[in-house]
Design a protein around this motif. Structure first.
Motif, mmCIF file in Angstrom:
data_model
loop_
_atom_site.group_PDB
_atom_site.id
_atom_site.type_symbol
_atom_site.label_atom_id
_atom_site.label_comp_id
_atom_site.label_asym_id
_atom_site.label_seq_id
_atom_site.Cartn_x
_atom_site.Cartn_y
_atom_site.Cartn_z
ATOM 1 N N PHE A 100 8.396 -12.192 -1.465
ATOM 2 C CA PHE A 100 8.052 -11.346 -0.318
ATOM 3 C C PHE A 100 6.547 -11.093 -0.358
ATOM 4 O O PHE A 100 5.976 -10.917 -1.433
ATOM 5 C CB PHE A 100 8.796 -10.011 -0.385
ATOM 6 C CG PHE A 100 10.255 -10.095 -0.028
ATOM 7 C CD1 PHE A 100 10.707 -9.613 1.191
ATOM 8 C CD2 PHE A 100 11.170 -10.648 -0.908
ATOM 9 C CE1 PHE A 100 12.053 -9.692 1.523
ATOM 10 C CE2 PHE A 100 12.517 -10.734 -0.592
ATOM 11 C CZ PHE A 100 12.957 -10.249 0.634
ATOM 12 N N MET A 101 5.916 -11.060 0.812
ATOM 13 C CA MET A 101 4.471 -10.871 0.890
ATOM 14 C C MET A 101 4.135 -9.525 1.540
ATOM 15 O O MET A 101 4.771 -9.115 2.517
ATOM 16 C CB MET A 101 3.830 -11.991 1.719
ATOM 17 C CG MET A 101 4.163 -13.405 1.252
ATOM 18 S SD MET A 101 3.443 -13.806 -0.358
ATOM 19 C CE MET A 101 1.694 -13.882 0.081
ATOM 20 N N CYS A 102 3.115 -8.848 1.010
ATOM 21 C CA CYS A 102 2.603 -7.640 1.658
ATOM 22 C C CYS A 102 1.270 -7.273 1.032
ATOM 23 O O CYS A 102 1.191 -7.091 -0.188
ATOM 24 C CB CYS A 102 3.584 -6.475 1.525
ATOM 25 S SG CYS A 102 3.127 -5.022 2.517
ATOM 26 N N ASP A 103 0.224 -7.180 1.836
ATOM 27 C CA ASP A 103 -1.078 -6.779 1.327
ATOM 28 C C ASP A 103 -1.090 -5.282 1.037
ATOM 29 O O ASP A 103 -0.284 -4.513 1.562
ATOM 30 C CB ASP A 103 -2.177 -7.124 2.337
ATOM 31 C CG ASP A 103 -2.477 -8.616 2.384
ATOM 32 O OD1 ASP A 103 -2.117 -9.325 1.416
ATOM 33 O OD2 ASP A 103 -3.062 -9.079 3.379
ATOM 34 N N GLY A 104 -2.042 -4.863 0.213
ATOM 35 C CA GLY A 104 -2.071 -3.487 -0.246
ATOM 36 C C GLY A 104 -2.437 -2.455 0.786
ATOM 37 O O GLY A 104 -2.296 -1.250 0.536
ATOM 38 N N ASP A 105 -2.933 -2.877 1.944
ATOM 39 C CA ASP A 105 -3.230 -1.919 3.013
ATOM 40 C C ASP A 105 -2.138 -1.886 4.073
ATOM 41 O O ASP A 105 -2.256 -1.163 5.071
ATOM 42 C CB ASP A 105 -4.587 -2.215 3.655
ATOM 43 C CG ASP A 105 -4.717 -3.646 4.159
ATOM 44 O OD1 ASP A 105 -3.884 -4.497 3.764
ATOM 45 O OD2 ASP A 105 -5.644 -3.922 4.932
ATOM 46 N N ASP A 106 -1.073 -2.666 3.880
ATOM 47 C CA ASP A 106 0.093 -2.618 4.768
ATOM 48 C C ASP A 106 1.251 -1.973 3.997
ATOM 49 O O ASP A 106 1.124 -1.668 2.806
ATOM 50 C CB ASP A 106 0.475 -4.027 5.235
ATOM 51 C CG ASP A 106 -0.638 -4.686 6.046
ATOM 52 O OD1 ASP A 106 -1.393 -3.954 6.709
ATOM 53 O OD2 ASP A 106 -0.754 -5.917 5.984
ATOM 54 N N TYR A 107 2.383 -1.807 4.648
ATOM 55 C CA TYR A 107 3.525 -1.208 3.950
ATOM 56 C C TYR A 107 4.811 -1.500 4.706
ATOM 57 O O TYR A 107 4.784 -1.936 5.853
ATOM 58 C CB TYR A 107 3.342 0.310 3.790
ATOM 59 C CG TYR A 107 3.164 1.083 5.078
ATOM 60 C CD1 TYR A 107 4.229 1.743 5.682
ATOM 61 C CD2 TYR A 107 1.912 1.173 5.702
ATOM 62 C CE1 TYR A 107 4.070 2.460 6.867
ATOM 63 C CE2 TYR A 107 1.740 1.881 6.879
ATOM 64 C CZ TYR A 107 2.821 2.527 7.456
ATOM 65 O OH TYR A 107 2.664 3.230 8.626
ATOM 66 N N TRP A 108 5.930 -1.266 4.030
ATOM 67 C CA TRP A 108 7.244 -1.495 4.625
ATOM 68 C C TRP A 108 7.820 -0.177 5.131
ATOM 69 O O TRP A 108 7.577 0.884 4.532
ATOM 70 C CB TRP A 108 8.185 -2.119 3.600
ATOM 71 C CG TRP A 108 7.753 -3.492 3.166
ATOM 72 C CD1 TRP A 108 6.813 -4.283 3.756
ATOM 73 C CD2 TRP A 108 8.240 -4.235 2.042
ATOM 74 N NE1 TRP A 108 6.690 -5.476 3.088
ATOM 75 C CE2 TRP A 108 7.558 -5.473 2.029
ATOM 76 C CE3 TRP A 108 9.185 -3.984 1.063
ATOM 77 C CZ2 TRP A 108 7.799 -6.446 1.064
ATOM 78 C CZ3 TRP A 108 9.435 -4.946 0.102
ATOM 79 C CH2 TRP A 108 8.744 -6.173 0.102
ATOM 80 N N ILE A 109 8.576 -0.232 6.215
ATOM 81 C CA ILE A 109 9.105 1.003 6.801
ATOM 82 C C ILE A 109 10.628 1.065 6.794
ATOM 83 O O ILE A 109 11.201 2.080 7.183
ATOM 84 C CB ILE A 109 8.570 1.217 8.239
ATOM 85 C CG1 ILE A 109 8.924 0.040 9.143
ATOM 86 C CG2 ILE A 109 7.069 1.444 8.210
ATOM 87 C CD1 ILE A 109 8.410 0.189 10.571
ATOM 88 N N SER A 110 11.266 0.003 6.343
ATOM 89 C CA SER A 110 12.724 -0.005 6.254
ATOM 90 C C SER A 110 13.153 -0.176 4.800
ATOM 91 O O SER A 110 12.731 -1.129 4.136
ATOM 92 C CB SER A 110 13.327 -1.129 7.089
ATOM 93 O OG SER A 110 14.708 -1.287 6.785
ATOM 94 N N PRO A 111 13.995 0.710 4.277
ATOM 95 C CA PRO A 111 14.474 0.559 2.905
ATOM 96 C C PRO A 111 15.465 -0.594 2.737
ATOM 97 O O PRO A 111 15.800 -0.967 1.614
ATOM 98 C CB PRO A 111 15.152 1.905 2.621
ATOM 99 C CG PRO A 111 15.592 2.387 3.969
ATOM 100 C CD PRO A 111 14.522 1.931 4.915
ATOM 101 N N ASP A 112 15.913 -1.166 3.837
ATOM 102 C CA ASP A 112 16.885 -2.254 3.803
ATOM 103 C C ASP A 112 16.253 -3.624 4.041
ATOM 104 O O ASP A 112 16.970 -4.630 4.117
ATOM 105 C CB ASP A 112 17.978 -2.023 4.855
ATOM 106 C CG ASP A 112 18.696 -0.695 4.650
ATOM 107 O OD1 ASP A 112 19.064 -0.412 3.495
ATOM 108 O OD2 ASP A 112 18.863 0.052 5.622
ATOM 109 N N LYS A 113 14.947 -3.668 4.173
ATOM 110 C CA LYS A 113 14.243 -4.909 4.509
ATOM 111 C C LYS A 113 14.569 -6.046 3.532
ATOM 112 O O LYS A 113 14.994 -7.137 3.945
ATOM 113 C CB LYS A 113 12.730 -4.646 4.532
ATOM 114 C CG LYS A 113 11.865 -5.917 4.584
ATOM 115 C CD LYS A 113 10.404 -5.579 4.366
ATOM 116 C CE LYS A 113 9.635 -6.776 3.840
ATOM 117 N NZ LYS A 113 9.607 -7.933 4.741
ATOM 118 N N MET A 114 14.371 -5.821 2.255
ATOM 119 C CA MET A 114 14.570 -6.892 1.275
ATOM 120 C C MET A 114 16.019 -7.376 1.264
ATOM 121 O O MET A 114 16.278 -8.590 1.220
ATOM 122 C CB MET A 114 14.166 -6.429 -0.125
ATOM 123 C CG MET A 114 12.683 -6.223 -0.308
ATOM 124 S SD MET A 114 12.247 -5.824 -2.029
ATOM 125 C CE MET A 114 12.359 -7.442 -2.790
#
Length: 328
Positions: A100-114
């Motif tokens: 899974f990719m995500c830069d340090g200035d972004d974030y995830w908003i769903s706990p079910d994403k993964m």
């Protein structure tokens, strides 16, 4: 001594950070809030930040030693010519079946994403990329209703569409099998951006599935980001260099895939050239009938301001200050 058996790790999160001290806690917390029925690891690469980001990563690494694995550089690697940091420093550390990719200035908003993305990938072994829509957050402003939403409705994306697409995919939405990055092709190493060659690698080996659900947030306007840095200095020259490098990348991709996706690659290269013309306001090329398709892909607002600047530059300046402000 604590630890998780590496063979039991299903997914690895690759996070790149540089001077993201104001944002990295939110990113890490969004990774740690994931509800999964599998083990996962968080691989964070800090490129010698000077704002305390490294100290935050050490704190999280000590608090969550089984999950958070920081790699903190003493000297900045990007400034030494390493464009694709993930491939150089994070991918070799991956233990998961999926990345899974995500830069340090972004974030995830769903706990079910993964869980949702792994479930799809597990059920569809021919799928080599799973993405979703994302919210767009302007730095200094509340979360807007704007979204990175390249498609309407859940759907399969063909290899041709992955390569030749009118709008981008949020890096923070990307999940793919780790086998894709066991050997990195020349077009990955030579590419000035990290997400595009990953998408091309996925297109070369399978298809993409899109979930029309915003499960991450993409920040726009972060100081020091690749986009903001690109706009500094001799912008026209930087755009020219970017185009030349991307042209080479698409040619290398075409060679690596033995021409199977040549039409898509040639169109994508042409679109990249066109966007550099838009960015540098080369109006003769912008309005060239040869690129009519790409002009029509621009948003209505972008087309409006192009025409305003082309036909009435004085009025355009006023409109820009009124409607776009400093974020325009």
């Amino acid at each position: 001594m604590s630890g998780v058996d590496g063979s039991k790790i299903m997914a690895s999160i690759s996070c790149l950070t540089f001077n993201h001290g104001a944002y990295i806690r939110q990113a890490l917390d969004s990774f740690l809030m994931q509800k999964t029925n599998f083990e996962y690891e968080i691989l964070v690469h800090d490129d010698a930040s000077t704002d305390g980001t490294g100290e935050i990563l050490r704190e999280y690494g000590e608090k969550y030693p089984d999950k958070v694995k920081p790699l903190i550089q003493r000297s900045n690697q990007y400034s030494q010519g390493i464009d694709n940091i993930s491939g150089a420093f994070n991918f070799p550390r991956v233990r998961g079946k999926y990345i899974f990719m995500c830069d340090g200035d972004d974030y995830w908003i769903s706990p079910d994403k993964m869980q949702k993305q792994v479930d799809y990938l597990e059920a569809h072994p021919d799928c080599t990329l799973c993405i979703h829509s994302a919210e767009i957050e302007l730095v200094g402003k509340a979360l807007t209703e704007k979204k990175m939403r390249p498609y309407r409705g859940n759907r399969v994306i063909t290899p041709e569409e992955i390569v030749d697409k009118p709008s981008g995919y949020a890096m923070s939405s990307m999940a793919f099998p780790s086998r894709l990055v066991k050997e990195l092709p020349d077009y990955y190493v030579d590419c000035p951006v990290g997400d595009t060659p990953l998408q091309m690698m996925a297109a070369a080996q399978g298809y993409c599935y899109y979930m029309d659900e915003p499960m991450s947030a993409y920040r726009v306007g972060v100081a020091g980001s690749w986009t903001s840095e690109g706009k500094s200095g001799d912008y026209a020259r930087k755009q020219q260099i970017y185009w030349e490098r991307m042209k080479k990348v698409y040619e290398e991709f075409d060679a690596a895939t033995e021409g199977r996706l040549r039409q898509a690659a040639e169109s994508a290269a042409k679109r990249t050239y066109y966007h550099t013309m838009v960015n540098t306001r080369q109006f003769k090329e912008i309005m060239n009938p040869e690129y009519r398709r790409y002009y029509k892909e621009l948003t209505a607002r972008t087309r409006f301001f192009i025409q305003a600047e082309r036909c009435a530059p004085g009025a355009y300046g006023l409109l820009r200050r009124m409607f776009l402000g400093k974020n325009g």
